[in-house]
Design an enzyme around this catalytic site. Structure first.
Site, PDB file in Angstrom:
ATOM      1  CE1 TYR A  71      23.913  70.553 -39.329  1.00  0.00           C
ATOM      2  CE2 TYR A  71      21.507  70.554 -39.379  1.00  0.00           C
ATOM      3  CZ  TYR A  71      22.699  69.907 -39.107  1.00  0.00           C
ATOM      4  OH  TYR A  71      22.669  68.614 -38.631  1.00  0.00           O
ATOM      5  CG  ASN A 106      11.174  64.464 -40.729  1.00  0.00           C
ATOM      6  OD1 ASN A 106      12.045  63.593 -40.737  1.00  0.00           O
ATOM      7  ND2 ASN A 106      10.027  64.332 -41.363  1.00  0.00           N
ATOM      8  CG  HIS A 123      16.359  63.454 -34.301  1.00  0.00           C
ATOM      9  ND1 HIS A 123      16.297  62.622 -35.387  1.00  0.00           N
ATOM     10  CD2 HIS A 123      16.473  62.637 -33.223  1.00  0.00           C
ATOM     11  CE1 HIS A 123      16.388  61.359 -34.980  1.00  0.00           C
ATOM     12  NE2 HIS A 123      16.481  61.339 -33.679  1.00  0.00           N
ATOM     13  CB  CYS A 164      27.895  84.815 -23.601  1.00  0.00           C
ATOM     14  SG  CYS A 164      27.764  83.402 -24.732  1.00  0.00           S
ATOM     15  N   GLY A 201       7.739  56.858 -43.415  1.00  0.00           N
ATOM     16  CA  GLY A 201       8.891  57.486 -44.069  1.00  0.00           C
ATOM     17  C   GLY A 201      10.158  57.517 -43.257  1.00  0.00           C
ATOM     18  CB  THR A 202      11.532  56.511 -40.333  1.00  0.00           C
ATOM     19  OG1 THR A 202      12.832  56.457 -39.706  1.00  0.00           O
ATOM     20  CG2 THR A 202      10.627  55.451 -39.731  1.00  0.00           C
ATOM     21  CB  ALA A 245       4.076  59.679 -46.801  1.00  0.00           C
TER      22      ALA A 245
HETATM   23  C1  BV8 Z   1      21.892  58.851 -28.812  1.00  0.00           C
HETATM   24  C2  BV8 Z   1      20.387  65.485 -36.969  1.00  0.00           C
HETATM   25  C3  BV8 Z   1      22.715  58.380 -26.654  1.00  0.00           C
HETATM   26  C4  BV8 Z   1      19.374  66.498 -37.235  1.00  0.00           C
HETATM   27  C5  BV8 Z   1      20.130  63.104 -36.838  1.00  0.00           C
HETATM   28  C6  BV8 Z   1      25.299  51.457 -32.861  1.00  0.00           C
HETATM   29  C7  BV8 Z   1      24.111  50.758 -33.007  1.00  0.00           C
HETATM   30  C8  BV8 Z   1      22.881  51.354 -32.778  1.00  0.00           C
HETATM   31  C9  BV8 Z   1      22.821  52.693 -32.387  1.00  0.00           C
HETATM   32  C10 BV8 Z   1      23.997  53.386 -32.258  1.00  0.00           C
HETATM   33  C11 BV8 Z   1      25.220  52.791 -32.482  1.00  0.00           C
HETATM   34  N1  BV8 Z   1      26.180  53.729 -32.285  1.00  0.00           N
HETATM   35  C12 BV8 Z   1      25.608  54.890 -31.926  1.00  0.00           C
HETATM   36  C13 BV8 Z   1      24.280  54.693 -31.900  1.00  0.00           C
HETATM   37  C14 BV8 Z   1      23.280  55.683 -31.566  1.00  0.00           C
HETATM   38  C15 BV8 Z   1      23.015  56.570 -32.778  1.00  0.00           C
HETATM   39  C16 BV8 Z   1      22.434  55.748 -33.917  1.00  0.00           C
HETATM   40  O1  BV8 Z   1      21.290  55.362 -33.860  1.00  0.00           O
HETATM   41  N2  BV8 Z   1      23.248  55.469 -34.940  1.00  0.00           N
HETATM   42  C17 BV8 Z   1      22.766  54.632 -36.023  1.00  0.00           C
HETATM   43  C18 BV8 Z   1      22.850  55.394 -37.342  1.00  0.00           C
HETATM   44  C19 BV8 Z   1      23.610  53.362 -36.058  1.00  0.00           C
HETATM   45  N3  BV8 Z   1      22.033  57.496 -32.303  1.00  0.00           N
HETATM   46  C20 BV8 Z   1      22.437  58.640 -31.703  1.00  0.00           C
HETATM   47  O2  BV8 Z   1      23.583  59.010 -31.638  1.00  0.00           O
HETATM   48  C21 BV8 Z   1      21.323  59.451 -31.058  1.00  0.00           C
HETATM   49  N4  BV8 Z   1      21.725  59.809 -29.721  1.00  0.00           N
HETATM   50  O3  BV8 Z   1      21.711  57.677 -29.016  1.00  0.00           O
HETATM   51  O4  BV8 Z   1      22.330  59.352 -27.602  1.00  0.00           O
HETATM   52  C22 BV8 Z   1      24.143  58.038 -26.993  1.00  0.00           C
HETATM   53  C23 BV8 Z   1      25.120  58.926 -26.618  1.00  0.00           C
HETATM   54  C24 BV8 Z   1      26.443  58.590 -26.898  1.00  0.00           C
HETATM   55  C25 BV8 Z   1      26.775  57.402 -27.569  1.00  0.00           C
HETATM   56  C26 BV8 Z   1      25.761  56.515 -27.974  1.00  0.00           C
HETATM   57  C27 BV8 Z   1      24.436  56.830 -27.694  1.00  0.00           C
HETATM   58  C28 BV8 Z   1      21.088  60.730 -31.850  1.00  0.00           C
HETATM   59  C29 BV8 Z   1      20.380  60.385 -33.137  1.00  0.00           C
HETATM   60  C30 BV8 Z   1      19.984  61.672 -33.868  1.00  0.00           C
HETATM   61  C31 BV8 Z   1      21.024  62.004 -34.869  1.00  0.00           C
HETATM   62  N5  BV8 Z   1      20.623  63.170 -35.656  1.00  0.00           N
HETATM   63  N6  BV8 Z   1      19.988  64.209 -37.554  1.00  0.00           N
HETATM   64  C32 BV8 Z   1      19.387  66.783 -38.695  1.00  0.00           C
HETATM   65  O5  BV8 Z   1      20.346  67.424 -39.165  1.00  0.00           O
HETATM   66  O6  BV8 Z   1      18.434  66.341 -39.338  1.00  0.00           O
HETATM   67  S1  BV8 Z   1      19.687  61.622 -37.474  1.00  0.00           S
HETATM   68  C33 BV8 Z   1      19.028  61.735 -39.021  1.00  0.00           C
HETATM   69  O7  BV8 Z   1      18.542  60.439 -39.315  1.00  0.00           O
HETATM   70  C34 BV8 Z   1      17.816  62.628 -39.109  1.00  0.00           C
HETATM   71  O8  BV8 Z   1      17.420  63.223 -37.902  1.00  0.00           O
HETATM   72  C35 BV8 Z   1      16.718  61.668 -39.560  1.00  0.00           C
HETATM   73  O9  BV8 Z   1      15.494  62.040 -39.128  1.00  0.00           O
HETATM   74  C36 BV8 Z   1      17.191  60.431 -38.930  1.00  0.00           C
HETATM   75  C37 BV8 Z   1      16.570  59.150 -39.362  1.00  0.00           C
HETATM   76  O10 BV8 Z   1      16.577  59.088 -40.756  1.00  0.00           O
HETATM   77  P1  BV8 Z   1      15.154  58.961 -41.487  1.00  0.00           P
HETATM   78  O11 BV8 Z   1      14.287  60.064 -41.020  1.00  0.00           O
HETATM   79  O12 BV8 Z   1      14.643  57.580 -41.328  1.00  0.00           O
HETATM   80  O13 BV8 Z   1      15.544  59.264 -42.988  1.00  0.00           O
HETATM   81  P2  BV8 Z   1      16.268  58.271 -44.010  1.00  0.00           P
HETATM   82  O14 BV8 Z   1      16.769  59.091 -45.154  1.00  0.00           O
HETATM   83  O15 BV8 Z   1      17.202  57.371 -43.269  1.00  0.00           O
HETATM   84  O16 BV8 Z   1      15.085  57.324 -44.544  1.00  0.00           O
HETATM   85  C38 BV8 Z   1      14.054  57.900 -45.328  1.00  0.00           C
HETATM   86  C39 BV8 Z   1      13.002  56.811 -45.507  1.00  0.00           C
HETATM   87  O17 BV8 Z   1      11.891  57.393 -46.186  1.00  0.00           O
HETATM   88  C40 BV8 Z   1      13.465  55.646 -46.334  1.00  0.00           C
HETATM   89  O18 BV8 Z   1      13.093  54.433 -45.691  1.00  0.00           O
HETATM   90  C41 BV8 Z   1      12.698  55.798 -47.654  1.00  0.00           C
HETATM   91  O19 BV8 Z   1      12.357  54.549 -48.231  1.00  0.00           O
HETATM   92  C42 BV8 Z   1      11.471  56.500 -47.195  1.00  0.00           C
HETATM   93  N7  BV8 Z   1      10.808  57.331 -48.217  1.00  0.00           N
HETATM   94  C43 BV8 Z   1      11.366  57.989 -49.259  1.00  0.00           C
HETATM   95  N8  BV8 Z   1      10.398  58.655 -49.944  1.00  0.00           N
HETATM   96  C44 BV8 Z   1       9.227  58.425 -49.289  1.00  0.00           C
HETATM   97  C45 BV8 Z   1       9.473  57.590 -48.188  1.00  0.00           C
HETATM   98  N9  BV8 Z   1       8.515  57.176 -47.341  1.00  0.00           N
HETATM   99  C46 BV8 Z   1       7.253  57.586 -47.597  1.00  0.00           C
HETATM  100  N10 BV8 Z   1       6.920  58.395 -48.619  1.00  0.00           N
HETATM  101  C47 BV8 Z   1       7.877  58.829 -49.484  1.00  0.00           C
HETATM  102  N11 BV8 Z   1       7.543  59.619 -50.524  1.00  0.00           N
HETATM  103 ZN    ZN Z   2      25.573  82.856 -25.169  1.00  0.00          ZN
END
Ligand code: BV8
Ligand code: ZN
Length: 259
Positions: A71, A106, A123, A164, A201-202, A245
């Site tokens: 981080y 983001n 997030h 703490c 962009g997701t 974007a």
């Molecule tokens: C939760 C931390 C309840 C912060 C992040 C099985 C099936 C389905 C879901 C699940 C599963 N098992 C577990 C889950 C739930 C899980 C999940 O969804 N997993 C997925 C991966 C299968 N979710 C969780 O755990 C969430 N919590 O559900 O709680 C729970 C509790 C217990 C057990 C189960 C459930 C928490 C999710 C948050 C995780 N934290 N990051 C940090 O350090 O950033 S996630 C991480 O991915 C980031 O936050 C990011 O924002 C997020 C999504 O990614 P994107 O933003 O879409 O980025 P990515 O690189 O993937 O894509 C970029 C896109 O941009 C591409 O499409 C590309 O083409 C495009 N692009 C590129 N350039 C451009 C562009 N677009 C436009 N213009 C450009 N120039």
């Molecule tokens: Zn503390």
């Protein structure tokens, strides 16, 4: 810009002008043109790290210093990063809409730096430190924001709580962690009242954030996806604008503003 895109932009701009409520959801792609690596594109953020090691609470418990290195490296990168044309176009669009909500996955804080007044950060925020032992929290970029001097930011490798002495962690949502209630509630309310939703962009694979676009579509909102690549959302979107974007958003804003 290809002619077919021109036509789509005109139609979407007309819908935005007429809309009584607009919702936007962004992902890492909206910050790509600012130089912030995405997560899942080649060379992305997770490269070199396993998500289990740097993106989960278990990973932090196992090796907090590795997670802080990950981080802090991202925070240092953000010192040389500025909001791009997409962030600015979204902040400008908000000022032209009756009712508008900017939801983001983001954590980089760039929407706020571009002037978006109340981004819904699903997030969390990479500059937030929260305590693992009490309710203390602090902003690691507070000095930078107060002085305007990025080099005032500090990057301790194992920051401790002043109250703490507990270990501090990045104030972001990791996999397996619940999203902040307030953010989910505000995002769902925005999506349930919007006429138009822009999804920008997701990769649309992380839930529950990705579910918001499906909710909007199910409710009959006009859903627009802006992304150079197709995603699981593409087939459900009412319009897909294939492109960056930073190019599409200013063109869309220009059409909304020029009528
Ligand atoms: C939760 C931390 C309840 C912060 C992040 C099985 C099936 C389905 C879901 C699940 C599963 N098992 C577990 C889950 C739930 C899980 C999940 O969804 N997993 C997925 C991966 C299968 N979710 C969780 O755990 C969430 N919590 O559900 O709680 C729970 C509790 C217990 C057990 C189960 C459930 C928490 C999710 C948050 C995780 N934290 N990051 C940090 O350090 O950033 S996630 C991480 O991915 C980031 O936050 C990011 O924002 C997020 C999504 O990614 P994107 O933003 O879409 O980025 P990515 O690189 O993937 O894509 C970029 C896109 O941009 C591409 O499409 C590309 O083409 C495009 N692009 C590129 N350039 C451009 C562009 N677009 C436009 N213009 C450009 N120039
Ligand atoms: Zn503390």
């Amino acid at each position: 810009m290809e002619p077919h895109l021109q036509g789509k932009l005109d139609e979407i701009a007309a819908r935005l002008r007429k809309a009584s409520s607009v919702a936007v959801m962004t992902g890492a792609g909206v910050s790509a043109e600012s130089g912030v690596p995405t997560f899942r594109d080649a060379g992305g953020l997770w490269e070199g790290h396993r998500i289990e090691d740097v993106g989960t609470p278990e990973g932090f418990t196992r090796d907090p210093l590795l997670v802080w290195r990950f981080y802090n490296a991202r925070r240092r990168n953000l010192l040389d990063v500025a909001p791009n044309a997409a962030h600015h176009a979204l902040a400008n669009l908000e000022r032209r809409c009756r009712d508008f909500a900017l939801i983001t996955q983001n954590v980089d804080g760039l929407h706020a730096r571009a002037g978006t007044p109340n981004p819904i950060e699903l997030h969390g925020n990479i500059w937030l430190n929260t305590c693992t032992g009490c309710t203390h929290y602090e902003w690691a970029d507070a000095t930078w924001r107060a002085t305007g001097n990025p080099s005032a930011a500090s990057f301790p490798d194992d920051p401790r709580c002043p109250k703490c002495a507990g270990r501090l962690r990045p104030g972001v949502v990791w996999f397996g962690e619940m999203l902040p209630d307030w953010a989910v509630r505000r995002a769902e309310q925005a999506v349930c009242r919007c006429d138009v939703m822009l999804v920008i962009g997701t990769s649309a694979v992380v839930y529950p954030a990705a579910g918001l676009a499906h909710l909007a579509a199910a409710r009959g909102a006009f859903v627009v996806e802006i992304n150079p690549q197709r995603t699981p959302l593409s087939k459900e979107a009412d319009a897909v604008l294939s492109g960056k974007a930073g190019e599409i958003m200013p063109a869309l804003l220009q059409r909304v503003a020029s009528s």
